[in-house]
Scaffold this motif. Structure first.
Motif, PDB file in Angstrom:
ATOM      1  N   ARG A 137      33.671   9.674  83.626  1.00 56.87           N
ATOM      2  CA  ARG A 137      33.193   8.370  83.204  1.00 56.87           C
ATOM      3  C   ARG A 137      32.924   8.332  81.704  1.00 56.87           C
ATOM      4  N   ALA A 144      24.714   9.400  76.958  1.00 59.44           N
ATOM      5  CA  ALA A 144      25.342   9.257  78.274  1.00 59.44           C
ATOM      6  C   ALA A 144      25.122  10.509  79.105  1.00 59.44           C
ATOM      7  N   ARG A 145      25.149  11.685  78.441  1.00 65.16           N
ATOM      8  CA  ARG A 145      24.931  12.917  79.193  1.00 65.16           C
ATOM      9  C   ARG A 145      23.481  13.027  79.638  1.00 65.16           C
ATOM     10  N   THR A 146      22.582  12.520  78.824  1.00 67.66           N
ATOM     11  CA  THR A 146      21.169  12.506  79.211  1.00 67.66           C
ATOM     12  C   THR A 146      20.962  11.659  80.455  1.00 67.66           C
ATOM     13  N   ILE A 147      21.720  10.578  80.532  1.00 68.20           N
ATOM     14  CA  ILE A 147      21.631   9.695  81.692  1.00 68.20           C
ATOM     15  C   ILE A 147      22.173  10.385  82.932  1.00 68.20           C
ATOM     16  N   GLY A 148      23.098  11.345  82.728  1.00 69.80           N
ATOM     17  CA  GLY A 148      23.709  12.032  83.858  1.00 69.80           C
ATOM     18  C   GLY A 148      25.089  11.501  84.170  1.00 69.80           C
ATOM     19  N   THR A 149      25.688  10.776  83.222  1.00 68.17           N
ATOM     20  CA  THR A 149      27.024  10.232  83.416  1.00 68.17           C
ATOM     21  C   THR A 149      28.029  11.373  83.602  1.00 68.17           C
ATOM     22  N   PRO A 150      28.844  11.299  84.665  1.00 67.16           N
ATOM     23  CA  PRO A 150      29.835  12.368  84.866  1.00 67.16           C
ATOM     24  C   PRO A 150      30.896  12.365  83.765  1.00 67.16           C
ATOM     25  N   LEU A 162      25.926  11.896  73.788  1.00 66.47           N
ATOM     26  CA  LEU A 162      24.788  12.714  74.207  1.00 66.47           C
ATOM     27  C   LEU A 162      23.845  11.878  75.085  1.00 66.47           C
ATOM     28  N   LYS A 199      34.764   5.584  79.703  1.00 66.65           N
ATOM     29  CA  LYS A 199      33.963   4.447  79.231  1.00 66.65           C
ATOM     30  C   LYS A 199      33.524   4.575  77.782  1.00 66.65           C
ATOM     31  N   HIS A 200      33.389   5.801  77.305  1.00 64.11           N
ATOM     32  CA  HIS A 200      32.870   5.940  75.946  1.00 64.11           C
ATOM     33  C   HIS A 200      33.908   6.459  74.965  1.00 64.11           C
TER      34      HIS A 200
END
Lengths: 365, 334
Positions: free
Chosen positions: A271, A262-268, A260, A275-276
């Protein structure tokens, strides 16, 4: 305190105290630690990665280490032995360029009469038939080596195919969820319910006719179309278990807060998966792949046993065992040797898989 | 980190405006699909550099509000305006691409253990927002930025190559804060950011939040269930119950002069460090349980547990009304 710093006296040590008796010293006996010395006191545990951590635990598992040792030994032998041994898996032994009728069905470490006579005549030592010879007069040791080569590579290749297809399919299904997941998992259910043996036999028959001319002159020729059929069936059928497992893992991981975040950061999405999510399923992937190899070897062995394996003169452990069936009572070693090799490989891989699970599964430690 | 503060371009002077926000989840009960009303008609504004505290008991929709603002969940209805740009409007059917706004609004998560990827080093965790938004020209600049962020939140530079599991809860939360700050946001949602920490560490982290606000001028939506913590850090406080806003006021005003019966009971539950005063003060214990959000009572959701409830409460939900000085209360009787 500051004022009488110079004449400061340490308290006398209490009776029976284990401490250093400070009353023997005064302030001038001590000096202040420099910044550098203070830094040295910062004890830092060495930073360990996930893999170093897992490998450390794996090294403490004697069964797993023994399995690694046995597997490494087998791999070394199947690579090195054909270079040393002068016989070949598909040619009948000749003595001094002449056909030797007595060389068939020899026992372990035996020589035929012609070979003994040749050695006495020339004084030259012939390479021993470690496992004897088969009914056609081929060296059985080198045939076992080639059989192990085939069986192991079938296992590894099949496991890699299962790994690639299963991970991609499972992660897409698990990550995107919803309708896509529903449809993809129903496809898996259908594939799961197909009888795999029947499919392999059918495919082997069909492909035998169609693939035969196609693979002529390629590396696959010596393996035969049955082998190709087996690979195709593995690629078509056996990934479903892996895909289900990966999907389950991903469903669990994608709810974690770091995803979540990472999604807040805007990670596509791609990725996030790379990466996760995948790195966090890695332990499951490693373990399942390790356990997939013996299952593929097993399937190959009993298909070969049924006569659907590699085409002659190439051999595999299963087809060696199958050929030895006819003369089981007279030459039991010919059945026992390939059977023991299969058992060793499968057992070692299973124990290694278990060891890997214990070492890498974060839920257990 | 340069000490220049973030500026806003909004005309109204508000950094964030949330109007009539609704968030329903479809839940299947037997064969039927029933909406679970997690957030029902919530409106508030946040000014640049301001902290709005959001309190309420577990399950009242605080976290959902925070995540909906960041569009991690798609809102069911309402309007969200950030710095003059409409991010979401259900009536005009506006939904923008959030990627450029991810640089300007960030979030700090509740659980410092699950919000950091266990397979990543601190450097990679803090560097991820920089990678995604390409905020550096070369490797050296990336590293410099990461180290200055670590310094800002009070972490040692030597810790950069370590994994999250090697840190304590407070340090982990600092890593999470550094990650949120990496993109230099104007607004951060702190979702129970200190609830998982013990009291002494809570104080450190809260003070750090305040220092960062002073330095960078970020606005916070500070979600918590601990009124003391919220009162300490917030300029204004909003109280939520079952997805609805019950009372909003300046932090001190709400503390000294609470009006809504729910706020009163919340405040009476705050532990008082002085046993003498504690013995004299009366605790208002609420009767019964929170109603299920699937079967929301008609009218005011609090009426089932409110001792002032009248017939009117069952009929209609009271509007938030100004009782002077921007103290908004939604109650018929108080």
């Amino acid at each position: 305190m500051e004022a009488n710093k110079e004449d400061f006296k340490y308290k006398k040590r209490a009776f029976l105290s284990a401490q250093i008796d400070l009353s023997k010293f005064n302030k001038n006996d001590f000096e202040k630690a420099t910044e550098e010395e203070k830094k040295q006191q910062d004890v830092m545990g060495e930073s360990r990665t996930f893999f170093q951590d897992g490998m450390r635990r794996l090294r403490k598992n004697p069964l797993a280490m023994m399995s690694i040792f046995i597997l490494l030994a087998i791999v070394v032998i199947i690579i090195v032995a054909p270079m040393i041994c002068p016989y070949s898996y598909d040619t009948i032994i000749r003595v001094d360029g002449k056909r030797d009728r007595g060389v068939v069905n020899l026992g372990m470490m035996q020589y035929s009469d012609m070979e003994i006579e040749y050695m006495e005549r020339t004084g030259e030592k012939l390479f021993p038939h470690i496992f004897g010879t088969d009914s056609l007069g081929r060296d059985y040791f080198i045939r076992c080596i080639y059989g192990t080569r085939v069986s192991l590579s079938v296992g590894v290749v099949a496991a890699i195919m299962v790994l690639i297809i299963g991970v991609i399919y499972g992660s897409i299904s698990g990550y995107f969820g919803g309708k896509a997941d529903m449809i993809m998992m129903r496809i898996v259910d259908v594939i799961y319910s197909l009888p795999d043996m029947l499919l392999i036999i059918l495919l082997a028959v069909v492909l035998n006719e169609n693939l035969g001319p196609l693979i002529q002159g390629t590396v696959f020729e010596s393996l035969g179309s049955n082998m190709i059929a087996m690979f195709i069936v593995f690629a078509l059928l056996y990934w479903v278990g892996m895909a289900r497992l990966i999907r389950g893992q991903i469903l669990q991981i994608k709810k974690a807060e770091f995803v979540l975040a990472a999604r807040t950061i805007g990670t596509p999405n791609g990725r996030i998966l790379r990466k996760h999510i995948i790195p966090n399923c890695l332990s499951v992937i490693i373990i399942t792949t390790a356990l997939q190899v013996p299952s593929a070897i097993f399937t190959e062995s009993y298909l070969s046993f049924l006569g659907l394996g590699v085409s002659a003169p190439m051999t595999s452990l299963g087809s060696l065992a199958n050929a030895a069936r006819d003369s089981m009572q007279s030459y039991p070693h010919r059945l026992i040797i390939p059977a023991v090799i299969i058992v060793l490989i499968v057992l070692a891989l299973n124990l290694l898989g278990d060891g890997l699970r214990d070492a890498f599964d974060s839920k257990l430690n | 980190m340069e000490n220049e503060k973030v500026k806003t371009k909004a005309q109204s002077g508000n950094l964030l405006e949330v109007e009539h926000l609704k968030e329903y989840y479809p839940v299947s009960v037997g064969m039927k699909k029933v909406p679970l009303k997690a957030v029902e008609d919530v409106s508030f504004t946040i000014k640049p550099g301001e902290t709005l505290g959001l309190v309420g008991e577990s399950g009242c929709g605080k976290t959902t509000v925070g995540r909906t603002i960041l569009q991690l969940y798609k809102p069911t209805a309402g309007r969200i305006v950030f710095d003059g740009d409409v991010l979401f409007d259900s009536e005009k059917k506006i939904k923008v691409d959030m990627l450029p706004y991810r640089k300007r609004m960030q979030m700090v998560f509740q659980d410092p253990y699950s919000s950091l990827d266990p397979r990543m080093t601190v450097e990679d965790i803090i560097g991820e927002p920089l990678d995604v938004h390409k905020l550096y020209a070369n490797k050296k600049e990336r590293r410099e930025k990461i180290l200055s962020l670590m310094e800002l939140v009070g972490l040692n530079a030597e810790h950069a190559m370590r994994y999250a599991h090697e840190f304590s809860g407070g340090q982990r939360q600092r890593i999470g804060i550094a990650r949120a700050l990496a993109v230099r946001p104007q607004f951060i949602v702190c979702d129970e950011a200190v609830s998982a920490l013990d009291v002494s560490i809570q104080a450190q982290v809260i003070n750090m939040f305040e220092e960062i606000q002073e330095k960078l001028g970020v606005a916070y939506l500070f979600i918590a269930h601990d009124l003391l913590v919220v009162h300490h850090i917030s300029d204004r406080i909003a109280v939520m119950y079952l997805g609805r806003m019950m009372e909003t006021a300046d932090a001190d005003e709400l503390n000294e002069n609470p009006i809504h019966p729910y706020t009163l009971s919340l405040l009476s539950a705050v532990p008082i460090p002085d046993p003498e005063t504690a013995r004299r003060s009366k605790r208002i214990v609420l009767e019964g349980d929170v109603p299920s959000p699937l079967k929301m009572p008609a009218g005011c959701p609090f009426r089932t547990r409110c001792k002032y409830a009248t017939e009117q409460c069952a009929k209609e939900m009271p509007e938030l009304k100004d009782r002077g000085n921007g103290h908004l209360v939604a109650c018929w009787n108080k």
